[in-house]
Every structure is written in C-alpha cells, then in structure tokens.
Design an enzyme around this catalytic site. Structure first.
Site, PDB file in Angstrom:
ATOM      1  CG  HIS A   1      -1.971   1.021   1.262  1.00  0.00           C
ATOM      2  ND1 HIS A   1      -3.322   0.731   1.310  1.00  0.00           N
ATOM      3  CD2 HIS A   1      -1.909   2.372   1.253  1.00  0.00           C
ATOM      4  CE1 HIS A   1      -4.027   1.847   1.331  1.00  0.00           C
ATOM      5  NE2 HIS A   1      -3.185   2.873   1.310  1.00  0.00           N
TER       6      HIS A   1
ATOM      7  CG  HIS B   1      -1.535   6.396  -2.075  1.00  0.00           C
ATOM      8  ND1 HIS B   1      -2.763   6.304  -2.697  1.00  0.00           N
ATOM      9  CD2 HIS B   1      -1.707   5.890  -0.836  1.00  0.00           C
ATOM     10  CE1 HIS B   1      -3.639   5.765  -1.847  1.00  0.00           C
ATOM     11  NE2 HIS B   1      -3.027   5.516  -0.723  1.00  0.00           N
TER      12      HIS B   1
ATOM     13  CG  HIS C   1      -7.808   3.818   0.705  1.00  0.00           C
ATOM     14  ND1 HIS C   1      -7.270   3.380  -0.459  1.00  0.00           N
ATOM     15  CD2 HIS C   1      -6.820   4.505   1.344  1.00  0.00           C
ATOM     16  CE1 HIS C   1      -5.998   3.767  -0.523  1.00  0.00           C
ATOM     17  NE2 HIS C   1      -5.697   4.451   0.556  1.00  0.00           N
TER      18      HIS C   1
ATOM     19  CD  GLU D   1      -6.861   6.487   5.815  1.00  0.00           C
ATOM     20  OE1 GLU D   1      -7.524   6.536   4.763  1.00  0.00           O
ATOM     21  OE2 GLU D   1      -5.728   6.993   5.918  1.00  0.00           O
TER      22      GLU D   1
ATOM     23  CG  ASP E   1      -1.454   5.596   3.307  1.00  0.00           C
ATOM     24  OD1 ASP E   1      -1.818   5.362   2.148  1.00  0.00           O
ATOM     25  OD2 ASP E   1      -2.203   6.095   4.176  1.00  0.00           O
ATOM     26  CG  ASP E   2       0.008   8.863   1.187  1.00  0.00           C
ATOM     27  OD1 ASP E   2      -0.046   8.749  -0.047  1.00  0.00           O
ATOM     28  OD2 ASP E   2      -0.940   8.586   1.944  1.00  0.00           O
TER      29      ASP E   2
HETATM   30  N1  ADE Z   1      -4.749   8.920  -0.989  1.00  0.00           N
HETATM   31  C1  ADE Z   1      -3.471   8.984  -0.623  1.00  0.00           C
HETATM   32  N2  ADE Z   1      -3.333   8.600   0.662  1.00  0.00           N
HETATM   33  C2  ADE Z   1      -4.559   8.289   1.114  1.00  0.00           C
HETATM   34  C3  ADE Z   1      -5.063   7.836   2.347  1.00  0.00           C
HETATM   35  N3  ADE Z   1      -4.282   7.593   3.401  1.00  0.00           N
HETATM   36  N4  ADE Z   1      -6.390   7.632   2.458  1.00  0.00           N
HETATM   37  C4  ADE Z   1      -7.177   7.860   1.411  1.00  0.00           C
HETATM   38  N5  ADE Z   1      -6.753   8.283   0.230  1.00  0.00           N
HETATM   39  C5  ADE Z   1      -5.444   8.496   0.071  1.00  0.00           C
HETATM   40 ZN    ZN Z   2      -3.696   4.912   1.155  1.00  0.00          ZN
END
Ligand code: ADE
Ligand code: ZN
Length: 327
Positions: free
Chosen positions: A13, A15, A193, A196, A274-275
């Site tokens: 996961h 992005h 997703h 969360e 994630d990011d």
């Molecule tokens: N797009 C990028 N990161 C995300 C996240 N944590 N939740 C939802 N959409 C996303």
């Molecule tokens: Zn994500």
C-alpha cells in the site's frame, strides 16, 4: 540488535504521488516555474493538519507532475527509497486522474513511462513492482467508472489491480459498484480504502458491494467484533499502515494501534507506509516501531511478509520467487 533496514520486506500500500519526496516535487516546481511554496513548511516537509488538508496538499503537489517522463522519474525516485528500506516487492497505487485526466491514449503513455521506471528500478535494485490503478472517491462515481474503463483497457503487464482512495466520507461504497465490476470483469484484482477515517460499517459496506479481496487500512474494523471475525473467516488481507494512522490521529499512540489485536484474531495483516514523507515514516521506521511497541521480531515480520505475498496482486511464479526471499 537487528538492523531493520536490511530485513527483506513486501509493501502492498504505497501511493506513488504520496511517496514523492518533497525535494523531488520542489525540483519539478522549479523546472516548471510553479510556485508551490504554500504547501511546504520551513523545514521542507509537506504542510497539512488533518485528512482534508492532507488531500488538498497532495493534489497541489500533483500539479507539477505533468508529463509521462515526470512519472517515470518519480517511479525511479520512489523505488530508490523503497529499496533502501529493504523492500523487495512493492505495489504502487497509480491515479489515471493525475495521468492524462481520464484520456485512454494519454494514460497509455503514462503507464508505459511508469513501467519503464519500474523496470529500471528492478535492474538497479532487484525490486519487483506491480501497479494498482485507483479511482479517487471524492471525484465521484462517473470519474471512477471512466478510470475503471481505461484501467480495464490497459490491464496486464505490471498493471494487475484496481482500487479506490480519496475522501472516505464521500458517498457510499455501493455508489462505486459499477466501477469495481468493470475492473473485476477485466480480471483485475480489487482493493479499496475503508475503515481508515470512517468506522467498521465502511469496511462491511466495501466488502459487500465492491467484492474486494483486500482492504486499504480497514483498521477501524476493530470497533466491531463480528466484523473482525468475518475478516478472519474470509481471510481478507488488510493493508495496514500504522505510522499513517498515528500521524492522521486515527489512533492517538502506537500502543493504541489495533494491528496486533487484529493479527491475534486471525485477520491477515500486512505492513505498509501509505504516503511516507507526508507521515514522516518509511518501512524501516514501521518495523522499528512495531518491534518496540508490540515486541514483533524477525519471525513475526517473516509471517506478515508471507501474508502480504499470499495477498499480492501478482502471478504465482513471482509470488513463490519473492516468498523465497523471506525464508
Ligand atoms: N490517498 C493517498 N493517501 C490516502 C489515504 N491515506 N487515504 C485515502 N486516500 C489516500
Ligand atoms: Zn492509502
């Protein structure tokens, strides 16, 4: 003491735009004469204070990713970082909305460029990559269906999955049923997703209406014991991103994070970032924190990596080859 950076890892996961190092985005902004100073703090990191502002900053940073070659360079920059943290297999979320705005011919060029980036990453680091094309929930069902159609038309090669990110509070999962049906009919593996920002119901609705085999995050399932039992029974793989969840205040502190409880209940949990630059993390830090907080050791990570490969959106030959790296 274990050097967690060198432990081989699978990440499911990530992005691609969210993994863009701030320096990389600043370099593109300078090249293109775009003023993005408003999205960076004095220390150079991205500005955001809550999930809504995170999404806005994210989209502003994407504005300098303008050509297929920008995305090739980004793919290589992201894989350099992943490889430095021991990742041997990665799945990256791509967003056709940021790659040609939904036009099939443009998307083909972007996808080809990112495929070159992934092949270069493999040649340089040995890292294996697969792509998951995502629609963006707050762009609505029509855009999602357009994204699903162009993804279906280009399925194959490294593009093996379809998913959905974006603002989880926007509409119901069932509003995106048609998009997921288009992608599923094209043979793409599915994830979305849920659980969360929204609670356990969002996970249940996603399972019922989108027919996914994995859930991005899904951690708020912990609020509902029946749902936890269902995730274990159906072996739904959770792409858990603990550092992201702590950073976004889904849980106040690492010891409150439910990853260990979910695992102990039989839910297949995996570990991702994630990011990473937005959430001040990387795969090494995730492993360190899980070790410190829950006492997870090499055998635990070996197990989560096997779980990840079992849920990975790749062919069985690749699955077995990567799996051998965890023995
Ligand atoms: N797009 C990028 N990161 C995300 C996240 N944590 N939740 C939802 N959409 C996303
Ligand atoms: Zn994500």
């Amino acid at each position: 003491m274990t050097d967690w950076a060198v432990v081989p890892k699978t990440e499911l996961h990530l992005h691609i735009e969210g993994a863009a190092p701030p320096d990389f985005i600043r370099m593109l902004a300078a090249e293109k004469n775009v003023d993005l100073s408003g999205i960076f703090k004095d220390d150079g990191s991205y500005v955001w204070k809550d999930f809504a502002e995170f999404l806005r900053t994210y989209e502003a940073a994407c504005s300098v990713l303008q050509t297929p070659d920008d995305f090739r360079r980004l793919t290589e920059a992201v894989l350099d970082v992943s490889a430095a943290h021991g990742v041997v297999y990665t799945e990256m979320f791509l967003s056709p909305d940021f790659c040609g705005g939904g036009d099939l011919e443009a998307w083909k060029d972007y996808l080809a460029a990112m495929t070159v980036g992934a092949k270069n990453g493999k040649a340089k680091h040995g890292i294996e990559t697969r792509f998951i094309s995502t629609c963006i929930r707050h762009f609505g069902p029509e855009k999602a269906e357009q994204t699903a159609k162009i993804t279906a038309a280009t399925a194959g090669g490294l593009l093996t999955g379809f998913g959905m990110g974006g603002e989880e509070r926007h509409l119901q999962a069932s509003d995106f049923g048609k998009a997921f049906a288009i992608a599923g009919d094209a043979g793409l593996a599915l994830t979305s997703h849920a659980g969360e920002i929204c609670g356990a119901d969002s996970v249940r609705e996603t399972l019922d209406s989108l027919k996914v085999t994995r859930i991005g995050h899904g951690v708020r399932a912990i609020e509902d014991a029946d749902l936890v039992a269902r995730l274990a029974e159906e072996q739904i793989v959770l792409e858990v991103c603990p550092g992201s969840n702590i950073s976004l205040d889904v849980f106040a502190k690492w010891s409150d994070h439910p990853i260990a409880k979910l695992r102990d209940a039989g839910v297949p949990v995996t570990v991702s970032t994630d990011d990473p630059p937005y959430f001040y993390t990387d795969m090494t830090r995730e492993y360190c924190k899980l070790h410190e907080t829950f006492g997870w050791d090499l055998a635990d990570f070996q197990a989560t990596n096997r779980t990840a490969m079992n849920g990975a959106f790749c062919d069985d030959t690749t699955r077995k080859r990567v799996m051998a790296k965890f023995e």
